[in-house]
Structures are given as C-alpha cells and as structure tokens.
Design a protein around this motif. Structure first.
Motif, PDB file in Angstrom:
ATOM      1  N   LEU A  97       0.796  -1.215   0.000  1.00  0.00           N
ATOM      2  CA  LEU A  97       0.000   0.000   0.000  1.00  0.00           C
ATOM      3  C   LEU A  97       0.834   1.272   0.000  1.00  0.00           C
ATOM      4  CD1 LEU A  97      -2.911   1.127   0.086  1.00  0.00           C
ATOM      5  CD2 LEU A  97      -2.632   1.260   2.559  1.00  0.00           C
ATOM      6  N   PRO A  98       1.900   1.414   0.807  1.00  0.00           N
ATOM      7  CA  PRO A  98       2.662   2.657   0.756  1.00  0.00           C
ATOM      8  C   PRO A  98       3.181   2.993  -0.635  1.00  0.00           C
ATOM      9  CG  PRO A  98       3.254   1.425   2.716  1.00  0.00           C
ATOM     10  CD  PRO A  98       2.392   0.520   1.887  1.00  0.00           C
ATOM     11  N   ASP A  99       3.673   1.986  -1.360  1.00  0.00           N
ATOM     12  CA  ASP A  99       4.185   2.251  -2.708  1.00  0.00           C
ATOM     13  C   ASP A  99       3.055   2.492  -3.697  1.00  0.00           C
ATOM     14  OD1 ASP A  99       7.120   2.071  -2.465  1.00  0.00           O
ATOM     15  OD2 ASP A  99       6.690   0.050  -1.784  1.00  0.00           O
ATOM     16  N   ASP A 100       1.944   1.769  -3.543  1.00  0.00           N
ATOM     17  CA  ASP A 100       0.796   2.029  -4.406  1.00  0.00           C
ATOM     18  C   ASP A 100       0.255   3.435  -4.184  1.00  0.00           C
ATOM     19  OD1 ASP A 100       0.772  -0.393  -5.719  1.00  0.00           O
ATOM     20  OD2 ASP A 100      -0.612  -1.340  -4.327  1.00  0.00           O
ATOM     21  N   ALA A 101       0.196   3.856  -2.914  1.00  0.00           N
ATOM     22  CA  ALA A 101      -0.299   5.197  -2.609  1.00  0.00           C
ATOM     23  C   ALA A 101       0.638   6.263  -3.148  1.00  0.00           C
ATOM     24  CB  ALA A 101      -0.470   5.355  -1.100  1.00  0.00           C
ATOM     25  N   ALA A 102       1.938   6.038  -3.038  1.00  0.00           N
ATOM     26  CA  ALA A 102       2.897   7.011  -3.561  1.00  0.00           C
ATOM     27  C   ALA A 102       2.771   7.137  -5.069  1.00  0.00           C
ATOM     28  CB  ALA A 102       4.323   6.602  -3.164  1.00  0.00           C
ATOM     29  N   ARG A 103       2.637   6.008  -5.762  1.00  0.00           N
ATOM     30  CA  ARG A 103       2.505   6.049  -7.209  1.00  0.00           C
ATOM     31  C   ARG A 103       1.175   6.672  -7.619  1.00  0.00           C
ATOM     32  NH1 ARG A 103       6.215   6.513 -10.426  1.00  0.00           N
ATOM     33  NH2 ARG A 103       7.310   5.043  -9.073  1.00  0.00           N
ATOM     34  N   LEU A 104       0.103   6.335  -6.905  1.00  0.00           N
ATOM     35  CA  LEU A 104      -1.201   6.912  -7.214  1.00  0.00           C
ATOM     36  C   LEU A 104      -1.173   8.427  -7.026  1.00  0.00           C
ATOM     37  CD1 LEU A 104      -4.221   6.659  -7.859  1.00  0.00           C
ATOM     38  CD2 LEU A 104      -4.608   6.279  -5.408  1.00  0.00           C
ATOM     39  N   SER A 105      -0.493   8.893  -5.995  1.00  0.00           N
ATOM     40  CA  SER A 105      -0.431  10.335  -5.766  1.00  0.00           C
ATOM     41  C   SER A 105       0.270  11.038  -6.922  1.00  0.00           C
ATOM     42  CB  SER A 105       0.296  10.629  -4.445  1.00  0.00           C
ATOM     43  OG  SER A 105       1.681  10.315  -4.521  1.00  0.00           O
ATOM     44  N   GLN A 106       1.283  10.400  -7.507  1.00  0.00           N
ATOM     45  CA  GLN A 106       1.953  10.995  -8.664  1.00  0.00           C
ATOM     46  C   GLN A 106       1.007  11.074  -9.851  1.00  0.00           C
ATOM     47  OE1 GLN A 106       5.807   9.309  -9.578  1.00  0.00           O
ATOM     48  NE2 GLN A 106       6.228   8.899  -7.430  1.00  0.00           N
ATOM     49  N   VAL A 107       0.237   9.994 -10.071  1.00  0.00           N
ATOM     50  CA  VAL A 107      -0.708   9.984 -11.191  1.00  0.00           C
ATOM     51  C   VAL A 107      -1.733  11.097 -11.015  1.00  0.00           C
ATOM     52  CG1 VAL A 107      -2.519   8.646 -12.325  1.00  0.00           C
ATOM     53  CG2 VAL A 107      -0.389   7.524 -11.654  1.00  0.00           C
TER      54      VAL A 107
END
Length: 419
Positions: free
Chosen positions: A252-262
């Motif tokens: 989740l932390p990496d998914d959230a970080a990537r989603l925030s960039q998108v």
C-alpha cells in the motif's frame, strides 16, 4: 481457448495494463491545474477492529472487556496517541498524527451498515453497492457516482476520470461507467511472462499482422514498458535492481505514492480506489505488536505517502477509509476478536473538518451493545458518503439519490467537511 482468451490470460499473467472501457490512462504532466475536487476511497477488507484503531480509553468497559487487548492510555509506555481526551489513536498509525494536528484527519466512531450480517462476503457487497440487505444491486456506488458526477470543462466527458488500483476491478467500481484498472506497483514491477524474450518473440509472430488484437498486444506491451520505465526515478524502485532479484515494492505505501503521482500530474483523474486486506484478527491480534499492528503500519504509511505525494492537490482531496464491519467488544479465547457490528471510518484531506472524532458515542456498557456483544451503530456509513458527495463534490439531491438508492438520511449533519 480462443485467441482473445489467450491474449487476455497472458496479459493478466504479466500484469499488462489494458484499459477498462474505451479510454486508457494518460500519464501527462500539465503545466498548471485548476482546483477541482478529488476523491480517494480505501476499503479495508476483513473487518478492521475500530475499537483498537480509535480506542475509547476513558470508557471503563473498554479495558474490562479486553484485559489482554486494550491499549494503554496516552502517556503510558506503549500507550495510545492522544486525540481528544476521550479517544486515542493506535501507535502504529503515528505517521497520521501530523494530519490530525493540522485538522486534516477526522474519524466517525460507531459507524457502519445497519444490516445485521456478520458475513465478510455479504457485508463487503453491501458496502460496495451501498444498498445494505440487497444482493441484487447490479453495480457499485463508485461507478454510479462517476455517472452522476458531472465532468468539469478541464476534465471533459471523454477523459478517464477514475482508476482502481489492483489486479481486478472490484465490485464497488463495476457498472456501465468506464473505470480504468491500474495494477499495483508490485505487479507492474515484477517481470512477467511476456517480459521473457522468447515468449515476447512468439507473441510478436502470432500477432504480427495489423489486426485489432495485434495492435492491442503491442500497445499494452508498450504501456507496460513505459510504466516500468516511469518507476526508474528518484521516487520509485530501480527496476533493473528488481529484475536482478531485489525486493519488490512494499504494498500500500508504494501504491499510494505512485497513485499520488498519477493524480497530481494528471488533473483528469478525479477518483481513485484502493483496498488492503488481512484485517480478520480472530487470533493473535495483539496491542502495539501483533497481527493488527502489522496491518495498521502500512496503512498509516500509505495514507501519509498519499498526502505528501499529492502536494497542492491534497487541499482539494478527500480520502475515505472504511471496513465492512467492526469486531466484538470482548476479546475471545485465542487472543483476538470476532465479527462485530459498529466500526470507525476515517476521513482525511485538505477540506476535512479534522482534529475531531465525529458521531454519537453509544458506550460499551452491556445494555448499550448491539445484540449484547458489539458496538452499536449511531451513524449510517451512507451518511458519510452523502456528506462527501454534497459538501465536497457538490452533487444535487437528485444525483445523490441515484448513487445511494433507498437512503433517506440527511447529508451534512455531522459537519465532516469545512466550508
């Protein structure tokens, strides 16, 4: 297996990103963005124990019901983090305290679905369709929301406005509106079947002619290569190292970080959905350590990553975190808790009226418990959804009734959002 099924199976096996519906996700970087509301929904599958997440440490029945699971009062060694003098936050969620202190994180205690089911399957279905007790609802409430939520001139009607992060499109996102499915960072990062040169070469020959399937294969493979390449930056894992056997991204932390960039880079992405499982703590639940703390730690880091990564977009974002139901007030004989009823919902974002535990607290004394064992519900979870739609997304009443069919409650009574 026909050609289409073969290609679909291969694509899933290698985590290629085929757009769901007509529109593929854009990875653009606009020079400037106009302010517009964003919504992120996080579903915690398995029934999170809200009485440990936002613990009522001043209620005397809390410690009595949980002699081995009640967390210590704020200020004690390994104690709760102080919230408002009545409730304390689980210490594994310490990364969220800056948001609480900034007034950008709030909770709704004793919240949930009034349906009596204690089945994970049914309760999740009711929460994802927002129609408790009705199993025949054909679509999810986020899909209905996207149909009812008018697109701004900046976004336009043809842009992909919604994404779901995960392997498959969940129930909450299913319906006639096109919601893009974005694989998790770990899935995209991991080399798959079609990344093997011999397999890729065979598929190139199989789909070498210029028919629709050939184009779909080549476009999907190119999209995968671009997504993996986009991770080779200062904010993501070095994919060459991953290919050589380095650890994959961390959930989740990496998914959230990537989603925030998108979401930060593309103003057309207005809604996103993520899920995190593993909350069914029948045994070994623990206090500051144990199965529950192991799930709360990535949740806290993930939400903090999302807030930081969104940057200025955070001011226009509301993050809603929910779970299908809570857990029993009393601990069981195996160091855990069983399927319950009332729970806690989280709200975070720049417009959230945070620094407050909202809702009416019913208490934990025996006569106040639901069916003599569970936290009672004083706030229907649909009231929280309705409030966000009315106050944050500015949906009219007619549109809200299409998103929440059958719901007759008010929107805004809890003052969850700032003006």
């Amino acid at each position: 297996m026909n050609r289409r099924h073969l290609l679909q199976a291969a694509a899933l096996g290698s985590a290629l990103w085929f757009p769901v519906g007509r529109h593929a996700m854009a990875w653009a970087r606009p020079a400037a963005q106009a302010a517009q509301p964003r919504l992120v929904v996080v579903l915690l599958r398995g029934a999170m124990d809200g009485l440990s997440v936002v613990a009522p440490y001043t209620d005397p029945d809390y410690a009595r019901a949980r002699p081995n699971l009640a967390l210590a009062k704020p200020g004690s060694e390994e104690g709760l983090l102080q919230l408002d003098g009545r409730f304390g936050l689980h210490p594994a969620l310490a990364p969220l305290m800056p948001l609480w202190q900034a007034g950008q994180l709030g909770f709704v205690q004793a919240c949930g679905s009034h349906d009596p089911t204690r089945s994970h399957f049914d309760a999740q279905d009711y929460m994802e369709t927002a129609t408790p007790g009705r199993k025949a609802t054909p679509d999810g409430w986020l899909n209905r929301l996207m149909q009812a939520w008018p697109a701004s001139p900046l976004v336009g009607p043809s842009a992909s406005r919604a994404v779901s992060v995960g392997a498959v499109l969940p129930r909450i996102c299913q319906g006639s509106y096109n919601i893009a499915n974005l694989p998790s960072v770990a899935a995209v990062a991991k080399p798959g079947v079609l990344d093997k040169p011999r397999v890729a070469s065979a598929f190139e020959k199989l789909y070498g002619n210029d028919d629709a399937m050939g184009r779909a294969y080549r476009e999907a493979r190119q999209a995968r290569q671009e997504v993996r390449a986009s991770m080779d930056d200062d904010h993501g894992p070095d994919m060459a190292d991953v290919d050589r056997g380095a650890p994959l991204p961390n959930g989740l932390p990496d998914d959230a970080a990537r989603l925030s960039q998108v979401m930060r880079n593309d103003p057309r992405v207005q809604m996103a959905f993520l899920a995190l499982g593993g909350w069914d703590t029948h045994s070994g639940q623990g206090t500051v350590k144990g199965r529950l703390a192991q799930r709360l730690e990535p949740l806290g880091r993930g939400l903090a990553e999302l807030a930081q990564g969104l940057g200025p977009v955070w001011q226009d974002t509301v993050v809603m975190v929910m779970s299908e139901f809570g857990r029993t007030v009393r601990q069981n004989g195996t160091g855990g808790t069983d399927h319950g009823h009332g729970n806690v919902m989280m709200l975070a974002g720049g417009r959230v009226h945070g620094g407050k535990v909202h809702g009416e607290w019913p208490g934990l004394e025996s006569r106040a418990l639901y069916e003599g064992r569970d936290l009672a519900i004083t706030t229907d979870f649909r009231e929280v959804i309705a409030t966000v739609m009315a106050r944050h997304l500015n949906l009219p009443d007619a549109a809200m009734s299409s998103v929440l069919p059958g719901y007759k409650g008010a929107a805004g009574a809890l003052n969850l959002l700032r003006a």
